[in-house]
Design an enzyme around this catalytic site. Structure first.
Site, PDB file in Angstrom:
ATOM      1  CB  SER A 244      -0.897   0.011   1.247  1.00 34.59           C
ATOM      2  OG  SER A 244      -1.539   1.252   1.411  1.00 34.59           O
ATOM      3  CE1 TYR A 257      -4.166  -1.792   4.958  1.00 29.00           C
ATOM      4  CE2 TYR A 257      -3.315   0.392   4.436  1.00 29.00           C
ATOM      5  CZ  TYR A 257      -3.751  -0.847   4.028  1.00 29.00           C
ATOM      6  OH  TYR A 257      -3.772  -1.160   2.698  1.00 29.00           O
TER       7      TYR A 257
END
Length: 370
Positions: A244, A257
């Site tokens: 990501s 995250y």
């Protein structure tokens, strides 16, 4: 040796001989070749297989492998569209395969493949001629997708954060196709929240699915790739983590995250250094926000809803305002699409001289810096 290990070695020997992707599928017909393998290690077993296979063997061929009382019979064949892989040392421009063609005939795994980015990757790989294993905790969704795609698509239920489940996944792939060429570790989860308020269970869940699971997938599928390399030392394979942009820059009120994704980049670089001796390339793709996927748009647990609830976007009172805020942060004006990720994935597979890299696919939102 175990017959599942022998299958991996047999596939490696055929890859080495043909320089073209091969699949080994269970067969019930009478074998044209029977090979008894009595070996003390993988290298000896690989040599016995090489010596036993007829010179210039053409595929398809039905091969029976025996070891002690164990016996397995498979059909060795090329999938339609499979093409020989160019020698990566050939520097001529014409030696590079077309992007999609680099996966034709190969065996691939996509974790978290039943929806979102994962589903897009599965569909693209399958359309490009690969045999794709769709691994997902949502077995019903994976099964429905495999049924829709038809031949060369196999659904496997898997909890990527559970080691026994991942080990079963690896064994299923070997039993079905004899080995693998491309591992896409895509399964992920996001639980947004302030570091001052988030409970430990939510933090730990992000760590388990985004970080620990990549370790488990690499451990068990990497063992298959390493064993295959014993018999096919010139055959390069790939492990690709779908990371990501949050693995490259911090994310406000989304530390669980981002932290797990930053850690994933560290694993990519470390695994790349270790596995390169087996010609296993390990890289990451770091997409920008996939606004149309369930991670962002799910009406109950999607990030747009989570960010609205957590007050991450000052002044926002509706989900649409949160989305508009995030779209405005992307220089190219949109979220990432599946096609953007696939172009990067094909590039990584095609690129014979890179490992340990994190490739940003962010529409310019995150740029490489020295």
């Amino acid at each position: 040796m175990r017959t599942d290990d022998l299958l991996v070695l047999l596939r490696g020997v055929l890859l080495d001989a043909h320089a073209t992707p091969v699949v080994l599928t269970p067969a019930t017909s009478e074998p044209s070749i029977t090979i008894d393998v009595d070996a003390s290690d993988a290298a000896e077993a690989a040599q016995l297989l090489r010596d036993a296979l007829p010179a210039g063997l053409t595929l398809p061929a039905v091969v029976c492998l025996t070891s002690g009382e164990d016996r397995v019979t498979v059909t060795a064949r090329h999938l339609p569209g499979a093409v020989p892989v160019p020698d990566p040392r050939d520097g001529a421009a014409g030696s590079a395969a077309s992007r999609a063609g680099v996966v034709a005939g190969r065996v691939a795994l996509v974790t978290g493949g039943a929806q979102g980015f994962g589903e897009g990757i599965v569909r693209a790989l399958h359309a490009s001629g690969a045999w794709v294993f769709i691994a997902d905790l949502n077995l019903d969704g994976a099964t429905a997708l495999a049924k829709e795609l038809g031949e060369r698509a196999t659904a496997v239920g898997c909890n990527v954060a559970d080691e026994d489940s991942v080990a079963h996944l690896a064994a299923t792939i070997v039993a079905t196709c004899g080995g693998i060429d491309l591992v896409v570790s895509n399964a992920g989860i996001a639980r947004a929240g302030s570091v001052l308020e988030q409970d430990l269970a939510a933090f730990a869940l992000s760590t388990d699915v985004n970080y620990t699971a990549f370790f488990l997938v690499t451990k068990h599928l990497g063992r298959v790739l390493r064993l295959q390399n014993v018999a096919a030392p010139d055959w390069a394979t790939d492990i690709i983590q779908i990371n990501s942009k949050s693995g490259l820059v911090g994310s406000n009120r989304n530390g669980a995250y981002a932290g797990s994704k930053f850690g994933g980049i560290g694993l990519v670089q470390s695994f790349a250094l270790e596995l390169v001796e087996s010609r296993i390339k390990v890289n990451a793709i770091c997409p920008g926000n996939f606004f149309d996927g369930p991670l962002w748009s799910d009406p109950v647990n999607g990030l747009f809803v989570q960010y609205l609830r957590s007050g991450k976007v000052p002044g926002a009172t509706e989900v649409e305002e949160v989305r508009a805020f995030y779209e405005s942060k992307v220089p190219m004006g949109r979220g990432a699409l599946g096609a953007d990720v696939m172009r990067a994935l094909y590039y990584i597979v095609e690129q014979a001289y890179e490992t340990g890299q994190a490739v940003p696919v962010t529409g310019g939102q995150v740029m490489l810096s020295s």
